[in-house]
Design an enzyme around this catalytic site. Structure first.
Site, PDB file in Angstrom:
ATOM      1  N   LYS A 153       0.759  -1.067   0.090  1.00  0.00           N
ATOM      2  CA  LYS A 153      -0.055  -0.119   0.029  1.00  0.00           C
ATOM      3  C   LYS A 153       1.115   1.120  -0.194  1.00  0.00           C
ATOM      4  CE  LYS A 153      -3.726  -2.263   2.440  1.00  0.00           C
ATOM      5  NZ  LYS A 153      -4.794  -2.455   3.453  1.00  0.00           N
ATOM      6  N   TYR A 183     -12.440  -3.949  -3.446  1.00  0.00           N
ATOM      7  CA  TYR A 183     -12.700  -4.532  -1.868  1.00  0.00           C
ATOM      8  C   TYR A 183     -14.070  -4.980  -2.013  1.00  0.00           C
ATOM      9  CZ  TYR A 183      -8.734  -2.710   0.506  1.00  0.00           C
ATOM     10  OH  TYR A 183      -7.523  -2.616   0.984  1.00  0.00           O
ATOM     11  N   ARG A 235       2.869  -6.418   9.456  1.00  0.00           N
ATOM     12  CA  ARG A 235       1.899  -5.464  10.332  1.00  0.00           C
ATOM     13  C   ARG A 235       2.149  -5.213  11.845  1.00  0.00           C
ATOM     14  NH1 ARG A 235      -3.650  -7.496   7.520  1.00  0.00           N
ATOM     15  NH2 ARG A 235      -3.627  -6.261   5.335  1.00  0.00           N
ATOM     16  N   ASN A 262      -1.844  -0.171   7.225  1.00  0.00           N
ATOM     17  CA  ASN A 262      -1.278  -1.401   7.580  1.00  0.00           C
ATOM     18  C   ASN A 262      -0.398  -2.125   6.545  1.00  0.00           C
ATOM     19  OD1 ASN A 262      -3.312  -2.398   5.956  1.00  0.00           O
ATOM     20  ND2 ASN A 262      -4.628  -3.285   7.439  1.00  0.00           N
ATOM     21  N   HIS A 316      -1.725  -5.169   1.471  1.00  0.00           N
ATOM     22  CA  HIS A 316      -3.285  -5.901   1.297  1.00  0.00           C
ATOM     23  C   HIS A 316      -2.763  -7.265   0.962  1.00  0.00           C
ATOM     24  CE1 HIS A 316      -6.769  -7.653  -0.215  1.00  0.00           C
ATOM     25  NE2 HIS A 316      -6.093  -7.963  -1.249  1.00  0.00           N
ATOM     26  N   GLU A 325      -9.298 -11.506  -7.286  1.00  0.00           N
ATOM     27  CA  GLU A 325      -8.304 -10.333  -7.271  1.00  0.00           C
ATOM     28  C   GLU A 325      -7.293 -10.424  -8.396  1.00  0.00           C
ATOM     29  OE1 GLU A 325      -9.083  -9.327  -2.268  1.00  0.00           O
ATOM     30  OE2 GLU A 325      -7.232 -10.114  -3.099  1.00  0.00           O
TER      31      GLU A 325
HETATM   32  P1  ADP Z   1      -7.390  -7.178   5.713  1.00  0.00           P
HETATM   33  O1  ADP Z   1      -6.658  -6.240   4.753  1.00  0.00           O
HETATM   34  O2  ADP Z   1      -6.829  -7.429   6.691  1.00  0.00           O
HETATM   35  O3  ADP Z   1      -7.850  -8.417   4.584  1.00  0.00           O
HETATM   36  P2  ADP Z   1     -10.223  -6.054   5.643  1.00  0.00           P
HETATM   37  O4  ADP Z   1     -10.527  -6.887   4.231  1.00  0.00           O
HETATM   38  O5  ADP Z   1     -11.222  -6.464   6.875  1.00  0.00           O
HETATM   39  O6  ADP Z   1      -8.826  -6.393   6.218  1.00  0.00           O
HETATM   40  O7  ADP Z   1     -10.246  -4.579   5.391  1.00  0.00           O
HETATM   41  C1  ADP Z   1      -9.578  -4.037   4.280  1.00  0.00           C
HETATM   42  C2  ADP Z   1      -8.919  -2.653   4.515  1.00  0.00           C
HETATM   43  O8  ADP Z   1      -9.729  -1.857   5.217  1.00  0.00           O
HETATM   44  C3  ADP Z   1      -7.733  -3.119   5.945  1.00  0.00           C
HETATM   45  O9  ADP Z   1      -6.623  -3.540   5.532  1.00  0.00           O
HETATM   46  C4  ADP Z   1      -7.519  -1.634   6.489  1.00  0.00           C
HETATM   47  O10 ADP Z   1      -6.770  -0.921   5.709  1.00  0.00           O
HETATM   48  C5  ADP Z   1      -9.230  -1.267   6.096  1.00  0.00           C
HETATM   49  N1  ADP Z   1     -10.013  -1.144   7.517  1.00  0.00           N
HETATM   50  C6  ADP Z   1     -10.658  -2.394   7.820  1.00  0.00           C
HETATM   51  N2  ADP Z   1     -11.184  -2.146   9.015  1.00  0.00           N
HETATM   52  C7  ADP Z   1     -11.108  -0.847   9.128  1.00  0.00           C
HETATM   53  C8  ADP Z   1     -11.548  -0.086  10.393  1.00  0.00           C
HETATM   54  N3  ADP Z   1     -12.205  -0.377  11.220  1.00  0.00           N
HETATM   55  N4  ADP Z   1     -11.065   1.130  10.399  1.00  0.00           N
HETATM   56  C9  ADP Z   1     -10.424   1.558   9.478  1.00  0.00           C
HETATM   57  N5  ADP Z   1     -10.022   1.128   8.348  1.00  0.00           N
HETATM   58  C10 ADP Z   1     -10.336  -0.588   8.194  1.00  0.00           C
HETATM   59 MG    MG Z   2      -9.310  -8.421   3.480  1.00  0.00          MG
END
Ligand code: ADP
Ligand code: MG
Length: 205
Positions: free
Chosen positions: A18, A58, A140, A160, A163, A174
């Protein structure tokens, strides 16, 4: 011989470094962690994504809004905190808009990594979504200190660094979303001999 494409060693996953990963000068560190475990890089490109590309990314999984909303609400409850809403879809509406802003703020690197259990191995190395709670030793957990509390306070996405696809189905969707077939390179990597060769018969002279 077993079917070539269904053997677990051909599993592929999508990883995006990212914008914060690039701005923190962590490209090499991040790539190195996936490389040293034995995975093979089969596609890679640097780009500044459009908002449309990120929103589609997403929402490829129609369940993402509900699951991510529920995960966020649970994150609050587990810490004894009150979430901004108890409705998962309200939560993800904001998250999606913030993600679009975050992911289009600068260049990203999009990659496909291939190898045994690529999806699960990459998730394990990447660590949990909220850096405050990500395990030590994960990308992370080791390199970033963000939390849901911080992002709510400031109205932004969790930063973080990476992705990584969450399941094999998500990875397949994806990969199709980010790459054309002709951008994915099929090649042998010499270390596959020691990782996967059944008889280890090429070592001794
Ligand atoms: P991951 O990236 O671990 O698969 P998710 O698919 O749940 O997590 O969410 C996608 C991205 O959206 C996360 O990596 C993060 O950057 C952002 N995100 C998820 N939940 C939150 C939240 N509660 N507040 C702010 N940003 C979030
Ligand atoms: Mg995810």
């Amino acid at each position: 011989m077993k079917n070539k494409t269904t053997h677990p060693k051909y599993e592929q996953t999508l990883v995006i470094i990212k914008p914060d990963g690039i701005q923190r000068s962590l490209m090499g560190e991040i790539i190195g962690r996936y490389e040293r475990v034995g995975l093979k890089l089969v596609a890679m490109k640097m780009m500044v994504p459009t908002s449309d590309l990120i929103e589609k990314h997403y929402t490829l999984d129609p369940e993402w809004r509900r699951i991510t909303g529920e995960k966020t609400i649970k994150g609050y409850h587990d810490k004894g905190l009150v979430p901004p809403s108890e409705n998962p879809l309200d939560i993800t509406k904001k998250i999606l808009a913030n993600n679009c802003k975050y992911m289009t703020s600068g260049p990203v690197i999009v990659m496909i990594w291939e190898g045994a259990h690529a999806v699960a191995i990459v998730r394990k190395i990447t660590g949990g979504t909220e850096p405050l709670m990500s395990d030590v030793g994960t990308i992370r957990g080791d390199f970033v200190l963000d939390s849901y509390k911080m992002t709510d306070e400031d109205g932004r996405a969790v930063r973080n660094l990476v992705h990584a696809s969450g399941s094999v189905k998500e990875a397949n969707d994806e990969i199709k979303h980010w790459f054309n077939n002709n951008e994915i390179i099929k090649y042998n990597h010499v270390q596959e001999k020691i990782l996967y060769d059944v008889n280890l018969d090429g070592i001794l002279e």
